[in-house]
Design a protein around this motif. Structure first.
Motif, PDB file in Angstrom:
ATOM      1  N   LEU A 102      12.439   6.216   0.097  1.00  0.00           N
ATOM      2  CA  LEU A 102      12.675   5.099  -0.819  1.00  0.00           C
ATOM      3  C   LEU A 102      13.855   5.338  -1.760  1.00  0.00           C
ATOM      4  O   LEU A 102      14.274   4.420  -2.468  1.00  0.00           O
ATOM      5  CB  LEU A 102      11.410   4.822  -1.641  1.00  0.00           C
ATOM      6  CG  LEU A 102      10.200   4.313  -0.860  1.00  0.00           C
ATOM      7  CD1 LEU A 102       8.988   4.184  -1.773  1.00  0.00           C
ATOM      8  CD2 LEU A 102      10.513   2.972  -0.193  1.00  0.00           C
ATOM      9  N   THR A 103      14.386   6.570  -1.785  1.00  0.00           N
ATOM     10  CA  THR A 103      15.477   6.862  -2.716  1.00  0.00           C
ATOM     11  C   THR A 103      16.784   7.256  -2.024  1.00  0.00           C
ATOM     12  O   THR A 103      17.837   7.254  -2.664  1.00  0.00           O
ATOM     13  CB  THR A 103      15.089   8.016  -3.665  1.00  0.00           C
ATOM     14  OG1 THR A 103      14.843   9.209  -2.894  1.00  0.00           O
ATOM     15  CG2 THR A 103      13.844   7.670  -4.460  1.00  0.00           C
ATOM     16  N   ARG A 104      16.732   7.567  -0.743  1.00  0.00           N
ATOM     17  CA  ARG A 104      17.925   8.082  -0.063  1.00  0.00           C
ATOM     18  C   ARG A 104      19.094   7.118  -0.099  1.00  0.00           C
ATOM     19  O   ARG A 104      20.252   7.524  -0.150  1.00  0.00           O
ATOM     20  CB  ARG A 104      17.589   8.418   1.399  1.00  0.00           C
ATOM     21  CG  ARG A 104      16.751   9.671   1.572  1.00  0.00           C
ATOM     22  CD  ARG A 104      16.367   9.847   3.021  1.00  0.00           C
ATOM     23  NE  ARG A 104      15.442  10.945   3.217  1.00  0.00           N
ATOM     24  CZ  ARG A 104      14.699  11.114   4.295  1.00  0.00           C
ATOM     25  NH1 ARG A 104      14.792  10.230   5.301  1.00  0.00           N
ATOM     26  NH2 ARG A 104      13.883  12.138   4.395  1.00  0.00           N
ATOM     27  N   THR A 105      18.820   5.832  -0.055  1.00  0.00           N
ATOM     28  CA  THR A 105      19.890   4.836  -0.010  1.00  0.00           C
ATOM     29  C   THR A 105      20.112   4.163  -1.357  1.00  0.00           C
ATOM     30  O   THR A 105      20.800   3.146  -1.424  1.00  0.00           O
ATOM     31  CB  THR A 105      19.567   3.763   1.053  1.00  0.00           C
ATOM     32  OG1 THR A 105      18.320   3.137   0.720  1.00  0.00           O
ATOM     33  CG2 THR A 105      19.474   4.386   2.431  1.00  0.00           C
ATOM     34  N   ASP A 106      19.540   4.713  -2.412  1.00  0.00           N
ATOM     35  CA  ASP A 106      19.659   4.103  -3.738  1.00  0.00           C
ATOM     36  C   ASP A 106      20.052   5.171  -4.754  1.00  0.00           C
ATOM     37  O   ASP A 106      19.198   5.725  -5.454  1.00  0.00           O
ATOM     38  CB  ASP A 106      18.332   3.451  -4.138  1.00  0.00           C
ATOM     39  CG  ASP A 106      18.461   2.543  -5.350  1.00  0.00           C
ATOM     40  OD1 ASP A 106      19.414   2.735  -6.131  1.00  0.00           O
ATOM     41  OD2 ASP A 106      17.601   1.656  -5.533  1.00  0.00           O
ATOM     42  N   PRO A 107      21.356   5.487  -4.874  1.00  0.00           N
ATOM     43  CA  PRO A 107      21.787   6.539  -5.796  1.00  0.00           C
ATOM     44  C   PRO A 107      21.403   6.272  -7.243  1.00  0.00           C
ATOM     45  O   PRO A 107      21.103   7.199  -7.995  1.00  0.00           O
ATOM     46  CB  PRO A 107      23.316   6.558  -5.617  1.00  0.00           C
ATOM     47  CG  PRO A 107      23.561   5.938  -4.283  1.00  0.00           C
ATOM     48  CD  PRO A 107      22.475   4.927  -4.103  1.00  0.00           C
ATOM     49  N   ASP A 122      12.926  17.285  -5.700  1.00  0.00           N
ATOM     50  CA  ASP A 122      13.648  16.997  -4.465  1.00  0.00           C
ATOM     51  C   ASP A 122      13.388  15.577  -3.975  1.00  0.00           C
ATOM     52  O   ASP A 122      14.262  14.947  -3.371  1.00  0.00           O
ATOM     53  CB  ASP A 122      13.299  18.024  -3.390  1.00  0.00           C
ATOM     54  CG  ASP A 122      11.801  18.229  -3.216  1.00  0.00           C
ATOM     55  OD1 ASP A 122      11.007  17.488  -3.845  1.00  0.00           O
ATOM     56  OD2 ASP A 122      11.420  19.137  -2.450  1.00  0.00           O
ATOM     57  N   TRP A 123      12.172  15.038  -4.265  1.00  0.00           N
ATOM     58  CA  TRP A 123      11.879  13.690  -3.788  1.00  0.00           C
ATOM     59  C   TRP A 123      12.707  12.617  -4.484  1.00  0.00           C
ATOM     60  O   TRP A 123      12.803  11.485  -3.990  1.00  0.00           O
ATOM     61  CB  TRP A 123      10.388  13.370  -3.910  1.00  0.00           C
ATOM     62  CG  TRP A 123       9.715  13.729  -5.195  1.00  0.00           C
ATOM     63  CD1 TRP A 123       8.986  14.850  -5.466  1.00  0.00           C
ATOM     64  CD2 TRP A 123       9.694  12.945  -6.406  1.00  0.00           C
ATOM     65  NE1 TRP A 123       8.511  14.824  -6.757  1.00  0.00           N
ATOM     66  CE2 TRP A 123       8.922  13.673  -7.356  1.00  0.00           C
ATOM     67  CE3 TRP A 123      10.236  11.710  -6.770  1.00  0.00           C
ATOM     68  CZ2 TRP A 123       8.700  13.197  -8.646  1.00  0.00           C
ATOM     69  CZ3 TRP A 123      10.016  11.239  -8.054  1.00  0.00           C
ATOM     70  CH2 TRP A 123       9.257  11.973  -8.973  1.00  0.00           C
ATOM     71  N   ALA A 124      13.326  12.942  -5.606  1.00  0.00           N
ATOM     72  CA  ALA A 124      14.191  11.961  -6.271  1.00  0.00           C
ATOM     73  C   ALA A 124      15.396  11.619  -5.405  1.00  0.00           C
ATOM     74  O   ALA A 124      15.988  10.539  -5.560  1.00  0.00           O
ATOM     75  CB  ALA A 124      14.654  12.496  -7.624  1.00  0.00           C
ATOM     76  N   TYR A 125      15.751  12.520  -4.496  1.00  0.00           N
ATOM     77  CA  TYR A 125      16.918  12.301  -3.629  1.00  0.00           C
ATOM     78  C   TYR A 125      16.547  12.204  -2.153  1.00  0.00           C
ATOM     79  O   TYR A 125      17.260  11.550  -1.379  1.00  0.00           O
ATOM     80  CB  TYR A 125      17.914  13.455  -3.800  1.00  0.00           C
ATOM     81  CG  TYR A 125      18.411  13.611  -5.223  1.00  0.00           C
ATOM     82  CD1 TYR A 125      19.472  12.845  -5.696  1.00  0.00           C
ATOM     83  CD2 TYR A 125      17.805  14.504  -6.097  1.00  0.00           C
ATOM     84  CE1 TYR A 125      19.933  12.971  -7.000  1.00  0.00           C
ATOM     85  CE2 TYR A 125      18.252  14.635  -7.405  1.00  0.00           C
ATOM     86  CZ  TYR A 125      19.312  13.867  -7.848  1.00  0.00           C
ATOM     87  OH  TYR A 125      19.742  14.004  -9.149  1.00  0.00           O
ATOM     88  N   GLN A 126      15.454  12.818  -1.742  1.00  0.00           N
ATOM     89  CA  GLN A 126      15.156  12.955  -0.323  1.00  0.00           C
ATOM     90  C   GLN A 126      14.076  12.014   0.184  1.00  0.00           C
ATOM     91  O   GLN A 126      13.882  11.880   1.387  1.00  0.00           O
ATOM     92  CB  GLN A 126      14.745  14.405  -0.023  1.00  0.00           C
ATOM     93  CG  GLN A 126      15.839  15.411  -0.331  1.00  0.00           C
ATOM     94  CD  GLN A 126      15.369  16.847  -0.162  1.00  0.00           C
ATOM     95  OE1 GLN A 126      14.264  17.102   0.325  1.00  0.00           O
ATOM     96  NE2 GLN A 126      16.193  17.799  -0.565  1.00  0.00           N
ATOM     97  N   HIS A 127      13.343  11.367  -0.707  1.00  0.00           N
ATOM     98  CA  HIS A 127      12.290  10.451  -0.262  1.00  0.00           C
ATOM     99  C   HIS A 127      12.921   9.235   0.415  1.00  0.00           C
ATOM    100  O   HIS A 127      14.005   8.785   0.015  1.00  0.00           O
ATOM    101  CB  HIS A 127      11.444  10.010  -1.460  1.00  0.00           C
ATOM    102  CG  HIS A 127      10.156   9.359  -1.070  1.00  0.00           C
ATOM    103  ND1 HIS A 127      10.081   8.032  -0.709  1.00  0.00           N
ATOM    104  CD2 HIS A 127       8.895   9.853  -0.981  1.00  0.00           C
ATOM    105  CE1 HIS A 127       8.832   7.730  -0.420  1.00  0.00           C
ATOM    106  NE2 HIS A 127       8.083   8.811  -0.579  1.00  0.00           N
TER     107      HIS A 127
END
Length: 233
Positions: free
Chosen positions: A95-100, A88-93
């Motif tokens: 540092l990753t939320r604004t970098d698809p 889940d942290w790949a999308y929700q952290h």
């Protein structure tokens, strides 16, 4: 779903591990319910089983769903189950939320094992170990570089014997920052390198183990350290 049922093997059982098949859906969900608080799984778990596989590792949607059966048993039902997918942290952290693009790379690099369960009367026979070993093998073959899971503190020794490093907080080293993965108490995070370029080590001042080399170019120099909660490379 963040708890893995214990399976400290007292004797080895001959176990067949295979991708989940439709006739076993109900038994599979019942087994995973053993890992959920109150026995209630998130509804999206059942929804995933209706999806076609997406990606080289997946069996259902983006998830890897495995079952375990005891060889030569007169009972055809599975005795163990594993559910894994992108972390889940790949999308929700933050540092990753604004970098698809970064989210996509991480989702194809790290595997999060959300749940492993074994029937209570079949525990201590190496079934959970066999499920985890197969999941790691499939992930490694598909090019994944890190396996991670959440567990209760009393299972620390079990996962350490399987080669995992466990801690309250794990940091993923990135080129310009450290991605901290902290779980609410009492859960702990366990991580295991699946690729020789991935290193998991302690750095001076770090709150827990640091994973480097998760992606090419994410290595850390020998003098890397933490200061005031920040990664200094």
């Amino acid at each position: 779903m963040a708890t893995v049922t214990p399976d400290f093997p007292a004797r080895a059982a001959r176990t067949d591990i295979a991708p989940l098949k439709r006739p076993d859906y109900a038994d599979y969900l019942a087994l995973l319910g053993l890992t959920a608080s109150g026995g209630s799984l998130p509804p999206e778990v059942a929804e995933v089983l209706t999806m076609d596989p997406v990606g080289p590792l997946a069996t259902h949607g983006t998830a890897l769903c495995l079952t375990a059966r005891q060889r030569r048993s007169t009972n055809p039902k599975p005795v163990g189950a594993l559910f894994a997918s992108s972390p889940d942290w790949a999308y929700q952290h933050p540092l990753t939320r604004t970098d698809p693009g970064l989210s996509y790379l991480l989702s194809r690099t790290a595997l999060l094992i959300y749940g492993v369960a074994v029937q209570p009367h079949r525990r201590r026979q190496g079934i959970a170990r066999a499920l985890l070993t197969e999941a790691e093998h499939r992930a490694r073959t598909a090019g994944y570089r890190l396996a991670t899971l959440l567990h209760d503190p009393d299972l620390t020794g079990f996962y350490q014997r399987l080669g995992y490093i466990t801690a309250r907080q794990v940091t993923i080293a990135m080129p310009d920052a450290g991605m901290g993965l902290t779980q609410p108490s009492p859960c702990m995070t366990a991580v295991k390198a699946l690729h020789p370029d991935v290193r998991i080590r302690q750095l001076p001042g770090a709150p827990g183990p640091v994973v480097s080399g998760l992606l090419p170019g994410w290595e850390l120099p020998a003098g890397a350290r933490f200061e005031d909660g920040r990664l200094i490379a």
